[in-house]
Scaffold this active site. Structure first.
Site, short mmCIF file in Angstrom:
data_model
loop_
_atom_site.label_atom_id
_atom_site.label_comp_id
_atom_site.label_asym_id
_atom_site.label_seq_id
_atom_site.Cartn_x
_atom_site.Cartn_y
_atom_site.Cartn_z
CB VAL A 27 63.95 29.43 -21.89
CG1 VAL A 27 63.85 30.73 -21.47
CG2 VAL A 27 65.24 28.71 -21.90
CB ILE A 28 58.20 29.38 -19.72
CG1 ILE A 28 58.42 27.96 -19.83
CG2 ILE A 28 56.78 29.91 -19.66
CD1 ILE A 28 57.52 27.20 -18.73
NE ARG A 82 55.94 24.41 -29.27
CZ ARG A 82 54.67 24.90 -29.57
NH1 ARG A 82 54.17 24.68 -28.32
NH2 ARG A 82 54.23 25.49 -30.24
CG PHE A 133 64.57 27.24 -14.58
CD1 PHE A 133 65.41 27.91 -13.60
CD2 PHE A 133 63.41 27.55 -15.13
CE1 PHE A 133 64.72 29.09 -13.29
CE2 PHE A 133 63.01 28.68 -14.59
CZ PHE A 133 63.54 29.50 -13.59
CG PHE A 166 69.16 24.29 -29.63
CD1 PHE A 166 70.11 24.28 -28.60
CD2 PHE A 166 68.00 24.99 -30.02
CE1 PHE A 166 69.73 25.65 -27.84
CE2 PHE A 166 67.77 26.31 -29.10
CZ PHE A 166 68.64 26.41 -28.05
CG HIS A 217 66.94 36.91 -17.26
ND1 HIS A 217 66.12 36.61 -15.98
CD2 HIS A 217 67.73 35.67 -16.97
CE1 HIS A 217 66.62 35.83 -15.27
NE2 HIS A 217 67.40 35.07 -15.93
N1 INI Z 1 66.31 28.79 -16.90
C1 INI Z 1 65.81 28.06 -17.71
O1 INI Z 1 66.18 27.02 -18.11
N2 INI Z 1 64.39 28.50 -18.06
C2 INI Z 1 63.66 29.72 -17.78
O2 INI Z 1 62.77 29.82 -18.10
C3 INI Z 1 64.52 30.35 -16.77
N3 INI Z 1 64.17 31.87 -16.29
O3 INI Z 1 62.93 31.62 -16.27
O4 INI Z 1 64.66 32.40 -15.64
C4 INI Z 1 65.83 29.92 -16.37
N4 INI Z 1 66.68 30.73 -15.56
C5 INI Z 1 67.80 30.21 -14.92
C6 INI Z 1 68.92 30.55 -15.82
O5 INI Z 1 69.10 29.31 -16.62
C7 INI Z 1 70.35 30.22 -14.90
O6 INI Z 1 70.41 28.88 -14.30
C8 INI Z 1 70.49 31.28 -13.75
O7 INI Z 1 70.34 32.56 -14.15
C9 INI Z 1 71.72 30.96 -13.01
O8 INI Z 1 72.89 30.91 -13.78
#
Ligand code: INI
Length: 165
Positions: free
Chosen positions: A81-82, A127, A22, A113, A88
């Site tokens: 994660v943005i 970053r 992601f 981490f 969520h």
């Molecule tokens: N996963 C991330 O790594 N970064 C994000 O910003 C993100 N958002 O925006 O939702 C994200 N969602 C996916 C999550 O990690 C799972 O892969 C998904 O919910 C399936 O289990």
């Protein structure tokens, strides 16, 4: 005074890296930074295993599986994660942090981490090799330092046990 510090020497270490796809635009440079830092500090690329997972939420289960296989000295966990992209955010970021902390607490395998939790894509890129450095490299070096430190901390106890037996 008895002071212990872990040296940044990854020679001979086997490292497992878990990286979330992601926001791959940012997680790929985090991965590149981590591998580069490990190799520059003595790791052999042959001893680095990389596992791609869909998102940061999936990082802990892959990290735990690698740790439980017993063939890695340390883990490096990378994701992005943005906040702007998800309602969520807090769950994904929180579960990634909690999950990784649980893995190293319960398996004894240290985990760096390197999951970015930021407000915008720009902050993330800053970053991941931009003006705030590369948090993938930082996480990799933290993991190496912890492997060395834990080895130091375990050594005196092993010697003490031998002395009383
Ligand atoms: N996963 C991330 O790594 N970064 C994000 O910003 C993100 N958002 O925006 O939702 C994200 N969602 C996916 C999550 O990690 C799972 O892969 C998904 O919910 C399936 O289990």
């Amino acid at each position: 005074m008895d002071v212990h510090k872990g040296r940044l020497d990854a020679t001979g270490m086997r490292i497992g890296i878990v990286v979330a796809r992601f926001n791959e635009l940012v997680s790929q440079p985090l991965l590149d930074g981590a591998v580069d830092a490990l190799v520059r500090h003595g790791a052999d690329e042959e001893h680095i295993t990389v596992a791609w997972v869909p998102g940061s939420f999936e990082i802990p289960i892959a990290a735990r599986t690698m740790a439980e296989q017993g063939d890695v000295d340390a883990l490096v966990c990378l994701g992005v994660v943005i906040r702007g992209e998800t309602a969520h955010f807090d769950y994904v970021a929180g579960e990634a942090a909690r999950g990784v902390a649980a893995v190293h607490a319960t398996t004894g395998v240290p985990a760096g981490f390197g999951v970015l939790t930021v407000d915008t894509l720009e902050h993330a890129l800053d970053r991941a090799g931009g003006k705030h450095g590369n948090k993938g490299s930082d996480a990799a070096l933290a993991a190496v330092e912890m492997v060395k430190l834990l080895r130091e901390l375990r050594r005196p106890r092993a010697a003490a046990r031998q002395a009383v037996s």
